[in-house]
Structure formats: C-alpha cells, structure tokens
Write an enzyme that holds these catalytic residues in place. Sequence first.
Site, PDB file in Angstrom:
ATOM      1  N   PRO A   1     -34.623  27.710  22.482  1.00 55.86           N
ATOM      2  CA  PRO A   1     -35.173  27.863  21.124  1.00 55.86           C
ATOM      3  C   PRO A   1     -35.630  29.282  20.834  1.00 55.86           C
ATOM      4  O   PRO A   1     -35.827  29.639  19.677  1.00 55.86           O
ATOM      5  CB  PRO A   1     -36.351  26.883  21.080  1.00 55.86           C
ATOM      6  CG  PRO A   1     -36.606  26.469  22.484  1.00 55.86           C
ATOM      7  CD  PRO A   1     -35.384  26.759  23.290  1.00 55.86           C
TER       8      PRO A   1
ATOM      9  N   GLU B   1     -39.332  23.054  30.997  1.00 55.48           N
ATOM     10  CA  GLU B   1     -39.957  24.155  30.239  1.00 55.48           C
ATOM     11  C   GLU B   1     -39.031  25.344  30.016  1.00 55.48           C
ATOM     12  O   GLU B   1     -39.344  26.246  29.271  1.00 55.48           O
ATOM     13  CB  GLU B   1     -41.238  24.619  30.938  1.00 55.48           C
ATOM     14  CG  GLU B   1     -42.402  23.662  30.791  1.00 55.48           C
ATOM     15  CD  GLU B   1     -42.713  23.334  29.335  1.00 55.48           C
ATOM     16  OE1 GLU B   1     -42.965  24.259  28.553  1.00 55.48           O
ATOM     17  OE2 GLU B   1     -42.690  22.136  28.988  1.00 55.48           O
TER      18      GLU B   1
ATOM     19  N   ARG C   1     -13.737  23.607  15.390  1.00 56.83           N
ATOM     20  CA  ARG C   1     -13.133  23.162  14.133  1.00 56.83           C
ATOM     21  C   ARG C   1     -12.576  24.316  13.303  1.00 56.83           C
ATOM     22  O   ARG C   1     -11.849  24.089  12.338  1.00 56.83           O
ATOM     23  CB  ARG C   1     -14.098  22.291  13.323  1.00 56.83           C
ATOM     24  CG  ARG C   1     -15.357  22.963  12.922  1.00 56.83           C
ATOM     25  CD  ARG C   1     -16.348  21.972  12.361  1.00 56.83           C
ATOM     26  NE  ARG C   1     -15.875  21.377  11.120  1.00 56.83           N
ATOM     27  CZ  ARG C   1     -15.795  22.019   9.959  1.00 56.83           C
ATOM     28  NH1 ARG C   1     -16.142  23.292   9.888  1.00 56.83           N
ATOM     29  NH2 ARG C   1     -15.371  21.410   8.870  1.00 56.83           N
TER      30      ARG C   1
ATOM     31  N   ASP D   1     -15.945  24.135   3.368  1.00 58.50           N
ATOM     32  CA  ASP D   1     -17.241  23.493   3.609  1.00 58.50           C
ATOM     33  C   ASP D   1     -18.392  24.268   3.012  1.00 58.50           C
ATOM     34  O   ASP D   1     -18.232  25.377   2.561  1.00 58.50           O
ATOM     35  CB  ASP D   1     -17.577  23.520   5.107  1.00 58.50           C
ATOM     36  CG  ASP D   1     -16.567  22.875   5.947  1.00 58.50           C
ATOM     37  OD1 ASP D   1     -16.175  21.787   5.608  1.00 58.50           O
ATOM     38  OD2 ASP D   1     -16.218  23.504   6.965  1.00 58.50           O
TER      39      ASP D   1
HETATM   40  N1  ADE Z   1     -33.102  23.933  23.773  1.00 57.20           N
HETATM   41  C1  ADE Z   1     -34.215  23.342  23.296  1.00 57.20           C
HETATM   42  N2  ADE Z   1     -34.350  23.546  21.989  1.00 57.20           N
HETATM   43  C2  ADE Z   1     -33.282  24.314  21.600  1.00 57.20           C
HETATM   44  C3  ADE Z   1     -32.868  24.880  20.366  1.00 57.20           C
HETATM   45  N3  ADE Z   1     -33.569  24.704  19.241  1.00 57.20           N
HETATM   46  N4  ADE Z   1     -31.743  25.600  20.355  1.00 57.20           N
HETATM   47  C4  ADE Z   1     -31.047  25.814  21.497  1.00 57.20           C
HETATM   48  N5  ADE Z   1     -31.389  25.302  22.676  1.00 57.20           N
HETATM   49  C5  ADE Z   1     -32.497  24.563  22.745  1.00 57.20           C
END
Ligand code: ADE
Length: 252
Positions: A89, A134, A172, A187
Amino acid sequence: MALFSILTLFPDVVEAYLDVGVLGIARARGIVQANVVDFRDFSRDRHRTVDDRPFGGGPGMVLKPEPIVEAVEWIEQHHGPHRRIAMTPDGQPFDQKMAEGFAAAMIADPPVTTDLPLRPGSPSSVLLLCGRYEGFDERALQVLDFERLSIGDYVLAGGELAALVIVEAIARLLPGTLGDSRSAIEDSFGDSADGGLDHPHFTRPRVFRGIEVPDVLLSGDHARIHDWRKQQSETRTKAVRPDLTQRLHPKG
Ligand code: ADE
C-alpha cells in the site's frame, strides 16, 4: 507474449483466478504465461517459516528476506531477469496509464525465438511479489531493487488481489486477448472516454421493468450516438469523479 511470475503464499487462489475469464483466454491463446511460485518452498527450516517478529517491537510479523530473495533468484535462473514489483500500500499508485505503459512495452518486445518463451530480461517479464502480515523485510526489496506498486489507498490482508488486478489490467490490453480490440480503448479512462468514465450501456430487452433504452441508441445515427455517449461520459465524470474532469478539459 508476456510472462507474469507471481510470488505468493497462496498459489492455489492465484492459479484459480488466472484460469478463468479474460486471463484464462489470454493464457489459452499463449498471449500471457503465468508462473505462480510459493515462496514458502524456499524456506530453509523444517517448519517452513517465512516470517518473524519485527526488530524494534510492535504488532504483527514481518516476511523474512531469505525465502523471497532465493525464490526470485530461482525464478530468474529459469525464466530470465524480470521487472520486479512488490505489492504494497505504500507503493506508487497503479492506474490505467500505467497499465497501458506495461502493455506497450510488452507489445514492443515480442519474443525472438519460438522455443525460448521470452528473451531474457525483456520488459515482457514481470515479477509480482505478494506480501502478507505487516510487510516485507526492507532488505529483500533493497537487494533485488524492487519497484513498489499500490492499487489504492486501503490496506489489504495480502498482495494477491493487487497482483491479479495488475495482471488483468495489463493482459486485457494485449492484442488478441479481448474479442473486439475496441473494447479496451472504449472503457472508462480509455481514449474514447477522453480519460474520463465510461458511458452507460444497454442491451435487449428494449423495455426492462418499465425503463426504456434511450431512443438515440435505436436511431442508427452513429454521429448522434457518439455525441450522446460523450455527453453521458462527461456528466458521469463530473458527478462521480470531478478530479478527472481536469483530464477531460485540461485548459478549462
Ligand atoms: N497489499 C496490501 N494492501 C495493498 C494495496 N492497497 N496495494 C497493493 N498491495 C497491497
């Protein structure tokens, strides 16, 4: 042709998704090759441990560097170097433009021989590392010079869904994957939506629960249909994603 090597602790889940729909078709047609590897197989201890407690304390467990690094080295010995990407993330946000960049690089770099699936080190080989817990020991990503990608500002329990999102968004766009090559560019976020959202779609029946298909779509007048769709796309974009209207009318 593209090769996606996916490192995960849940290979069955990843394989199951790669077998169906657009990705299943792309694989059956030889446009996409997938190589799903369980990095637990590279753990050296009899409990097949892949995680440990964080130095410095705190909740949760951290993925150890050794199994990840050894799994990547094994993959690259067998399939050549890859563009290495960790799903996290805190990575760079993945979007349609990025998917198009990956696809364009893959299209520009077709395999040179028929018996070797891919030229070693080609941009058509992408490795996606899926985390759990984590996160990764920072050194695994450092030693192997991983890029980091995020699919959105939320935290998932692991990177598998993120990796599959990325594979599908790229696959795709590769020629031959979708039945009609216009589908990909028409799209949301595509060229015909001017980078905005897609227009509404209708099929038979002409009346469903009292709601009729807009007349213009039955008119056969392609110019009017085109204008109506463009206007619907703009209205939707302004209402739902005003942040994208800057892309629609950059000077406005
Ligand atoms: N792993 C956990 N959350 C994630 C996200 N938002 N994007 C990519 N990998 C992740």
